[in-house]
Design a protein around this motif. Sequence first.
Motif, PDB file in Angstrom:
ATOM      1  N   ARG A 139      15.513   9.420  29.095  1.00 51.61           N
ATOM      2  CA  ARG A 139      15.201   8.460  28.046  1.00 51.61           C
ATOM      3  C   ARG A 139      13.835   8.784  27.443  1.00 51.61           C
ATOM      4  O   ARG A 139      12.984   9.390  28.088  1.00 51.61           O
ATOM      5  CB  ARG A 139      15.218   7.034  28.604  1.00 51.61           C
ATOM      6  N   ASN A 140      13.657   8.381  26.213  1.00 47.85           N
ATOM      7  CA  ASN A 140      12.390   8.616  25.506  1.00 47.85           C
ATOM      8  C   ASN A 140      12.039  10.102  25.488  1.00 47.85           C
ATOM      9  O   ASN A 140      10.919  10.506  25.833  1.00 47.85           O
ATOM     10  CB  ASN A 140      11.247   7.804  26.149  1.00 47.85           C
ATOM     11  N   SER A 141      13.011  10.919  25.118  1.00 49.35           N
ATOM     12  CA  SER A 141      12.791  12.362  25.043  1.00 49.35           C
ATOM     13  C   SER A 141      13.310  12.898  23.718  1.00 49.35           C
ATOM     14  O   SER A 141      14.167  12.291  23.073  1.00 49.35           O
ATOM     15  CB  SER A 141      13.489  13.089  26.199  1.00 49.35           C
ATOM     16  N   ARG A 142      12.781  14.027  23.328  1.00 49.27           N
ATOM     17  CA  ARG A 142      13.253  14.710  22.124  1.00 49.27           C
ATOM     18  C   ARG A 142      13.052  16.211  22.292  1.00 49.27           C
ATOM     19  O   ARG A 142      12.297  16.655  23.166  1.00 49.27           O
ATOM     20  CB  ARG A 142      12.527  14.228  20.867  1.00 49.27           C
ATOM     21  N   THR A 143      13.728  16.983  21.436  1.00 48.56           N
ATOM     22  CA  THR A 143      13.700  18.439  21.526  1.00 48.56           C
ATOM     23  C   THR A 143      13.034  19.046  20.305  1.00 48.56           C
ATOM     24  O   THR A 143      13.235  18.578  19.186  1.00 48.56           O
ATOM     25  CB  THR A 143      15.132  19.001  21.646  1.00 48.56           C
ATOM     26  N   VAL A 144      12.253  20.087  20.532  1.00 51.89           N
ATOM     27  CA  VAL A 144      11.736  20.942  19.469  1.00 51.89           C
ATOM     28  C   VAL A 144      12.160  22.377  19.781  1.00 51.89           C
ATOM     29  O   VAL A 144      11.924  22.867  20.888  1.00 51.89           O
ATOM     30  CB  VAL A 144      10.199  20.860  19.350  1.00 51.89           C
ATOM     31  N   THR A 145      12.802  23.013  18.814  1.00 53.95           N
ATOM     32  CA  THR A 145      13.213  24.410  18.958  1.00 53.95           C
ATOM     33  C   THR A 145      12.272  25.288  18.133  1.00 53.95           C
ATOM     34  O   THR A 145      12.001  24.985  16.968  1.00 53.95           O
ATOM     35  CB  THR A 145      14.659  24.602  18.481  1.00 53.95           C
ATOM     36  N   ILE A 146      11.774  26.349  18.739  1.00 50.28           N
ATOM     37  CA  ILE A 146      10.834  27.252  18.071  1.00 50.28           C
ATOM     38  C   ILE A 146      11.564  28.537  17.699  1.00 50.28           C
ATOM     39  O   ILE A 146      12.189  29.180  18.545  1.00 50.28           O
ATOM     40  CB  ILE A 146       9.622  27.538  18.966  1.00 50.28           C
ATOM     41  N   LYS A 147      11.471  28.895  16.429  1.00 53.60           N
ATOM     42  CA  LYS A 147      12.179  30.070  15.912  1.00 53.60           C
ATOM     43  C   LYS A 147      11.485  31.355  16.335  1.00 53.60           C
ATOM     44  O   LYS A 147      10.296  31.378  16.648  1.00 53.60           O
ATOM     45  CB  LYS A 147      12.273  29.996  14.386  1.00 53.60           C
ATOM     46  N   GLU A 148      12.266  32.424  16.306  1.00 49.44           N
ATOM     47  CA  GLU A 148      11.786  33.767  16.647  1.00 49.44           C
ATOM     48  C   GLU A 148      11.086  33.778  18.006  1.00 49.44           C
ATOM     49  O   GLU A 148      10.035  34.390  18.188  1.00 49.44           O
ATOM     50  CB  GLU A 148      10.868  34.309  15.545  1.00 49.44           C
ATOM     51  N   ALA A 149      11.688  33.071  18.937  1.00 46.65           N
ATOM     52  CA  ALA A 149      11.165  33.021  20.306  1.00 46.65           C
ATOM     53  C   ALA A 149      12.336  32.932  21.266  1.00 46.65           C
ATOM     54  O   ALA A 149      13.354  32.295  20.975  1.00 46.65           O
ATOM     55  CB  ALA A 149      10.236  31.826  20.488  1.00 46.65           C
ATOM     56  N   GLY A 150      12.162  33.565  22.413  1.00 49.04           N
ATOM     57  CA  GLY A 150      13.165  33.493  23.460  1.00 49.04           C
ATOM     58  C   GLY A 150      12.672  32.632  24.610  1.00 49.04           C
ATOM     59  O   GLY A 150      11.983  31.636  24.415  1.00 49.04           O
ATOM     60  N   HIS A 151      13.002  33.041  25.821  1.00 49.16           N
ATOM     61  CA  HIS A 151      12.625  32.276  27.001  1.00 49.16           C
ATOM     62  C   HIS A 151      11.108  32.256  27.195  1.00 49.16           C
ATOM     63  O   HIS A 151      10.563  31.283  27.720  1.00 49.16           O
ATOM     64  CB  HIS A 151      13.303  32.890  28.227  1.00 49.16           C
ATOM     65  N   MET A 152      10.433  33.289  26.741  1.00 46.56           N
ATOM     66  CA  MET A 152       8.976  33.387  26.892  1.00 46.56           C
ATOM     67  C   MET A 152       8.285  32.875  25.631  1.00 46.56           C
ATOM     68  O   MET A 152       7.393  33.511  25.072  1.00 46.56           O
ATOM     69  CB  MET A 152       8.572  34.830  27.203  1.00 46.56           C
TER      70      MET A 152
END
Length: 260
Positions: free
Chosen positions: A228-241
């Motif tokens: 609960r009370n969470s959200r996601t940010v995805t970063i482009k041109e990046a993998g696991h590191m």
Amino acid sequence: MKTKQKIGGGRFEVEMQVCGSGAPLLYLHGAGGLIGMDPFLEELGKDFKVVAPHLPGYGESTGGELIEDVVDACLFYHQLMDDLDMASAHIVGHSMGGMLAAELAALDVHRVKKLVLVCAAGLWLDRHPIPDPFAMDLPDLAAHLFHDPKSPLAQMFSAIPTDPQQLADMYVERTKRLTQASRFLWPIPDRGLKKRIWRIAAPTLVVWGESDRLIPPIYAEEFTSRIRNSRTVTIKEAGHMVMYEQPQAFVKTVGDFLKN
């Protein structure tokens, strides 16, 4: 600044990177450990007091034989915080460290101010299995970890030393780290977090590299659906590191979340 400190009445001697000042931020590294060139920690240190310990069994930290499962690891981090006079802190965890950060936040909801899970392990989806990193050679692993496996950063990660002593030292350290990581991640990283994750009360940011081939970005949705009370940010041109490939975007994303 690199430092060492005895923790838990001398049961552990912990190698740590410490930098900055401000609100405490505890950084939990992934299965590969800290690499010694971690500029994102220095950048976060401009706004926070960053403490990045090597888990016992990694680097020069001792006492790894006392940590056999996620409960042992969480109790170690609790003791570390006690001995460093951290009643609570922001917790940022990457990969295996994200798994342990989530466990820490679930086991004691008062200890974590805000939680950041970066390409976190700890859950398992049969329809989206995570490949076995313990069975990969370095070039194959780099292809799973980095957005661009041919980048100078990825090439540096997968480089094999030509000096015999350096080569031997590298394999000794890698074997030591993977042996410790296997206690949490092998054969799969399901150690029951899904049964406890509902307890997490801290505001949570889930950060993922868009090109993560080790833990697919679908897992970001699984974490946010369970916290609960969470959200996601995805970063482009990046993998696991992601924090190494896109350090500026990573630091801004994390810093904005923790400060606001």
